[in-house]
Enzyme design. Structure first.
Site, mmCIF file in Angstrom:
data_model
loop_
_atom_site.group_PDB
_atom_site.id
_atom_site.type_symbol
_atom_site.label_atom_id
_atom_site.label_comp_id
_atom_site.label_asym_id
_atom_site.label_seq_id
_atom_site.Cartn_x
_atom_site.Cartn_y
_atom_site.Cartn_z
ATOM 1 N N LYS A 43 -21.882 10.854 -36.682
ATOM 2 C CA LYS A 43 -21.747 10.496 -35.260
ATOM 3 C C LYS A 43 -20.298 10.662 -34.861
ATOM 4 O O LYS A 43 -19.396 10.526 -35.684
ATOM 5 C CB LYS A 43 -22.156 9.040 -35.038
ATOM 6 C CG LYS A 43 -22.536 8.739 -33.616
ATOM 7 C CD LYS A 43 -23.949 9.216 -33.362
ATOM 8 C CE LYS A 43 -24.499 8.772 -32.038
ATOM 9 N NZ LYS A 43 -25.959 8.847 -32.050
HETATM 10 N N1 GLU Z 1 -27.579 11.412 -29.960
HETATM 11 C C1 GLU Z 1 -28.957 11.536 -30.282
HETATM 12 C C2 GLU Z 1 -29.381 10.441 -31.247
HETATM 13 O O1 GLU Z 1 -28.795 9.389 -31.304
HETATM 14 C C3 GLU Z 1 -29.321 12.935 -30.751
HETATM 15 C C4 GLU Z 1 -28.569 13.431 -31.954
HETATM 16 C C5 GLU Z 1 -28.784 14.900 -32.235
HETATM 17 O O2 GLU Z 1 -29.556 15.544 -31.568
HETATM 18 O O3 GLU Z 1 -28.126 15.372 -33.182
HETATM 19 O O4 GLU Z 1 -30.355 10.569 -31.936
#
Ligand code: GLU
Length: 423
Positions: free
Chosen positions: A107
């Site tokens: 993240k």
């Molecule tokens: N931000 C989204 C999540 O928390 C998508 C992450 C992604 O597609 O890599 O799942």
């Protein structure tokens, strides 16, 4: 809101330890999962429109890569911090494992309120952040995507910056891109669509008629807004929705398209929305209002020991990441409220991110039908895996989901020779 001592990483660890214990794992079997593999904090100097230089703080945390390249979004939020991003990175590892797509978890975040920046300032911020994390991202390494307050446009800037440094176009470095530069059809709606698929499946399993339930949704961003739209279009009654400014309530159902049209002007927020029969409520009133299905689709730490006892819904579907604290979870469990956990409920986004990445590698484009059908198949399979595990171990769905995930990650780690094989 919530208690002051809340630390999302501690929250994650406590759920992880509990689930690993239920699986019968020794601490040494999963000790590696308690630590991110890599944490990067960066400073991001930005020339503001008035000529001043402001320095922002950014992060990219890579939690685990046993099952494949790191994967996870980037959020822009004034409250973002390293502990939050660490927790979110671990949740990505578990999420990708629950839906069984070949990724680890990561993240990113920037501590910034994007509403205070002009578009040009946001572009400069994004490009400089990208250069700072550039050594650790890439289509085989770590693939960012949108999260809170970021979108396809921001992904386009990241993709362009990365490609400039490589000297050629690299669409697979991010997902959630605009269609024109290698995005996937269906990706912007995927998280919200996944939430609706999982909600319907859960209600069906409980023997409840989805059309006869009332719904309340906290958060009218990409995820909450899409889920609300799909529910509305399929005839469901949404009695309450909320955003950062407050909420609105109408017992016989809100007009969701009208609300979303109002909010599409970014200057508008729900506290200024007026319509006949619509009452204004606080965030606390939204979470505890009379409804059958409550969908938190905003941020962490929303359902806490302060409000859990007053929640009236029968089912909570976690569209946000980490909306429920460990203490609140216990209270909900005692009250018999079913909680469908984030790492299952909101996995639709990363599932279609995976499709996008596959399409980029193959230089192919799928059609919407193929995207949505395959999404549904994967979400329902994951729901079943979690439900079976929860039944087998006589546990909550959250524990079931964590056990499915931990099992897959630990097994993958072992098949690679284990974390200490280099020693
Ligand atoms: N931000 C989204 C999540 O928390 C998508 C992450 C992604 O597609 O890599 O799942």
């Amino acid at each position: 809101m919530g208690n002051k001592a809340y630390n999302p990483y501690e929250n994650m660890l406590s759920v992880l330890d509990q689930a690993a214990g239920k699986l019968g794992l020794a601490r040494s079997d999963y000790e590696t999962l308690r630590y991110p593999e890599r944490e990067l904090t960066v400073s991001i100097p930005v020339k503001m429109d008035n000529g001043e230089i402001k320095v922002f703080e950014g992060y990219r945390v890579q939690h685990n890569s046993s099952r494949g390249p790191y994967k996870g979004g980037i959020r822009y939020h004034q409250d973002s911090n390293l502990d939050e991003v660490k927790a979110l990175s671990a949740w990505m590892s578990f999420k990708c494992a629950v839906v069984n797509i070949p990724y680890g978890g990561a993240k990113g975040g920037i501590k910034v309120d994007p509403r205070e920046l002009s578009r040009d300032e946001l572009i400069r911020l994004t490009r400089r952040y990208t250069t700072r994390i550039l050594p650790i991202i890439g289509p085989d390494q770590d693939i960012p995507a949108p999260d809170v307050n970021t979108n396809g446009e921001v992904m386009g800037w990241i993709m362009d910056t990365y490609s400039m440094f490589k000297g050629h176009s690299v669409p697979g470095v991010v997902t959630g891109k605009p269609l024109e530069i290698g995005g996937s059809i269906g990706r912007p709606e995927a998280t919200g669509r996944g939430v609706t698929i999982i909600t319907l499946q859960c209600l069906k399993n409980m023997g409840l008629d989805a059309d006869a339930q009332t719904y309340a949704i906290q958060g009218m961003g990409n995820v909450g807004g899409t889920a609300a739209s799909i529910f509305y279009e399929t005839g469901k009654k949404i009695v309450a929705v909320g955003d950062y400014s407050g909420g609105v309530y109408k017992e016989d159902g809100l007009n969701i398209p009208e609300i979303l049209a109002f909010l599409s002007d970014r200057k508008n927020c729900l506290k200024d929305y007026q319509a006949e029969g619509v009452a204004h409520i606080t965030n606390d009133e939204l979470l505890t209002c009379k409804c059958d299905v409550l969908i938190p689709a905003a941020l962490e730490n929303q359902i806490t020991e302060e409000n859990a006892d007053r929640i009236q819904a029968k089912v909570i579907v976690e569209a946000a990441n980490g909306p429920t604290t460990v203490e609140a979870d216990e209270i909900l469990n005692k009250k018999g409220i079913i909680v469908v956990p984030d790492i299952l409920a909101n996995a639709g986004g990363v599932v279609v991110s995976y499709f996008e990445w596959v399409q980029n590698i193959q230089s192919m484009a799928w059609d919407l039908d193929e995207v949505n059908k395959t999404l549904e198949k994967i979400m329902l399979k994951a729901y079943n895996d979690v439900d079976n595990m929860a039944k087998e171990k006589n546990s909550t769905m959250r524990m079931g989901a964590y056990m499915v995930a931990i099992n897959r990650i630990v097994t993958a780690g072992k098949m690679r020779g284990g974390p200490i094989s280099m020693a």
